[in-house]
Write an enzyme that holds these catalytic residues in place. Structure first.
Site, mmCIF file in Angstrom:
data_model
loop_
_atom_site.group_PDB
_atom_site.id
_atom_site.type_symbol
_atom_site.label_atom_id
_atom_site.label_comp_id
_atom_site.label_asym_id
_atom_site.label_seq_id
_atom_site.Cartn_x
_atom_site.Cartn_y
_atom_site.Cartn_z
ATOM 1 C CE LYS A 29 13.840 40.504 85.271
ATOM 2 N NZ LYS A 29 14.448 41.695 84.708
HETATM 3 C C1 LIG Z 1 17.454 46.301 86.325
HETATM 4 C C2 LIG Z 1 18.190 45.062 85.957
HETATM 5 N N1 LIG Z 1 19.442 44.887 86.454
HETATM 6 C C3 LIG Z 1 20.153 43.791 86.177
HETATM 7 C C4 LIG Z 1 19.649 42.794 85.354
HETATM 8 C C5 LIG Z 1 20.475 41.571 85.080
HETATM 9 O O1 LIG Z 1 19.936 40.456 85.723
HETATM 10 P P1 LIG Z 1 20.164 38.992 85.157
HETATM 11 O O2 LIG Z 1 21.628 38.812 85.033
HETATM 12 O O3 LIG Z 1 19.568 38.101 86.184
HETATM 13 O O4 LIG Z 1 19.473 38.940 83.853
HETATM 14 C C6 LIG Z 1 18.384 42.942 84.801
HETATM 15 C C7 LIG Z 1 17.840 41.923 83.894
HETATM 16 O O5 LIG Z 1 17.162 41.034 84.300
HETATM 17 C C8 LIG Z 1 17.635 44.090 85.118
HETATM 18 O O6 LIG Z 1 16.407 44.253 84.624
#
Ligand SMILES: Cc1ncc(COP(=O)(O)O)c(C=O)c1O
Length: 372
Positions: free
Chosen positions: A204
């Site tokens: 991230k």
């Molecule tokens: C690219 C991406 N995929 C998936 C997610 C979903 O992740 P989470 O369920 O941990 O928020 C996010 C958001 O955080 C994201 O930025």
């Protein structure tokens, strides 16, 4: 600092917090990511010294040298999670330890130092405690927490920095769907990929999102809410949306979702959906899903529903898919969600997850982390 990973945060309350009346006015319609609380957390890092100077202080601009490494080589990572009120008047977070672990996986990929899980959790507790009165009372609202870290060393050279700053800011947010849950339309971008094998897709880091902005703009030009990426090698398989993971619901009630091979973000909502579905006796398969399989399944009735999931919206039904090779609705035939509406299984999983998060249902995995 005392023993182990525990840091003693120095608390410096904001001498000029927003007045009660102004705060109430802001909280009446907070939107998303527009307004911020009175405080922030800062913790510094230097090679040889480790993490030091943990503080809670007034939210303010951060002085930054123009040669700060992050401005040039983008060594930056972040997380996103929510704190919300519980029915008994307390405050809770959902699986913050999972965010802490993912933060450290992102740090490892970006050659940044790990932050002890305890420090990550402590920092969230501190900002929630001091900014408790910024949590919207609306049972659908929450306090969005944004922990992040970046290379603060003043140096123009391509190597891991030796100094970093970790911060947490907090932003009250309203319900994601103000007029009830609505299916989104998604655009299969033919021009852009999000992540290649060996790249940074599972981290991230801010750069991933900068690289996705053109694709999101392309989706908007095609009248779609979100972009969906195909794999970078064969350009055949579904990876994920710009900020959410994807699931399909098949006609036997099972779920399928793309596997974690390093090109998609390991979503905490994704993981929670898998665990809850399996607990309920549903089969869940993590395997490659081609766009062709989705398109043909929608036409034949094999694919009954589709949804995207992530912290911000929890679970969002996917209604229509648009691509250069033609558009299709999630269930194109004469069955449950023929008009690309919100599927039954999708909405049931959504309710189950939201009820656990909000303390309205039993928490079989001990995911809800009580703060106050
Ligand atoms: C690219 C991406 N995929 C998936 C997610 C979903 O992740 P989470 O369920 O941990 O928020 C996010 C958001 O955080 C994201 O930025």
């Amino acid at each position: 600092m005392s023993g182990g990973d525990h840091l003693d945060f120095e608390i410096r309350p904001n001498p000029a917090p927003v007045s009660d009346a102004d705060r109430a006015a802001l909280l009446a319609n907070p939107g998303f990511g527009r307004i911020f609380t009175d405080h922030m957390v800062t913790v510094r890092y230097a090679d040889g010294k480790g993490w030091y100077e943990p503080r809670v202080e007034a939210r303010a601009p951060i002085p930054m040298d123009p040669a700060s490494a992050v401005l040039h080589y983008a060594q930056e990572i972040f997380e996103g999670l929510k704190a919300y009120t519980t029915p008994d008047g307390g405050v809770a977070m959902f699986r913050p330890d999972a965010n802490a672990n993912r933060f450290n996986q992102s740090a490892a990929r970006m050659a940044m130092p790990a932050l002890p899980v305890e420090t990550f959790l402590q920092s969230l507790h501190e900002i929630i405690k001091i900014d408790r009165n910024w949590i919207p009372e609306d049972p659908e609202g929450s306090l969005y927490l944004r922990p992040f870290a970046y290379a603060s060393e003043v140096f123009l050279g391509v190597r891991p920095a030796t100094e970093y700053l970790y911060l947490v800011i907090a932003s009250p947010v309203g319900p994601y769907f103000s007029g009830g849950v609505k299916p989104v339309s998604i655009w299969v971008t033919p021009d852009f990929t999000r992540a290649a094998p060996g790249g940074t897709g599972a981290a991230k880091c801010g750069g991933n999102y900068a690289a996705g902005l053109s694709a999101q703009a392309e989706a908007s030009e095609h009248g779609c809410d979100q972009v969906v990426y195909l794999d970078a090698v064969e350009r055949k398989y579904i990876d994920e949306l710009g900020g959410m993971n994807v699931f399909l619901v098949l006609d036997d009630g099972s779920l399928i979702t793309p596997p974690l091979t390093g090109t998609i973000l390991p979503g905490i909502t994704r993981d929670s959906v898998i665990k809850l579905a399996e607990l309920a006796g549903r089969k869940v398969e993590e395997r490659p899903i081609s766009l062709q399989e989705w398109r043909e399944g929608a036409a034949s009735g094999r694919v009954r529903e589709a949804f995207a999931c992530g912290t911000a919206a929890v679970i969002t039904p996917i209604g229509t898919i648009k691509s250069e090779d033609g558009d299709f609705a999630v269930a194109d035939g004469d069955f449950a969600v023929a008009d690309g509406g919100s599927g039954e299984v999708t909405m049931a999983i959504r309710k189950e997850l939201v009820d656990i998060q909000r303390g309205r249902a039993e928490d079989p995995f001990g995911w809800v982390h009580r703060v106050l």
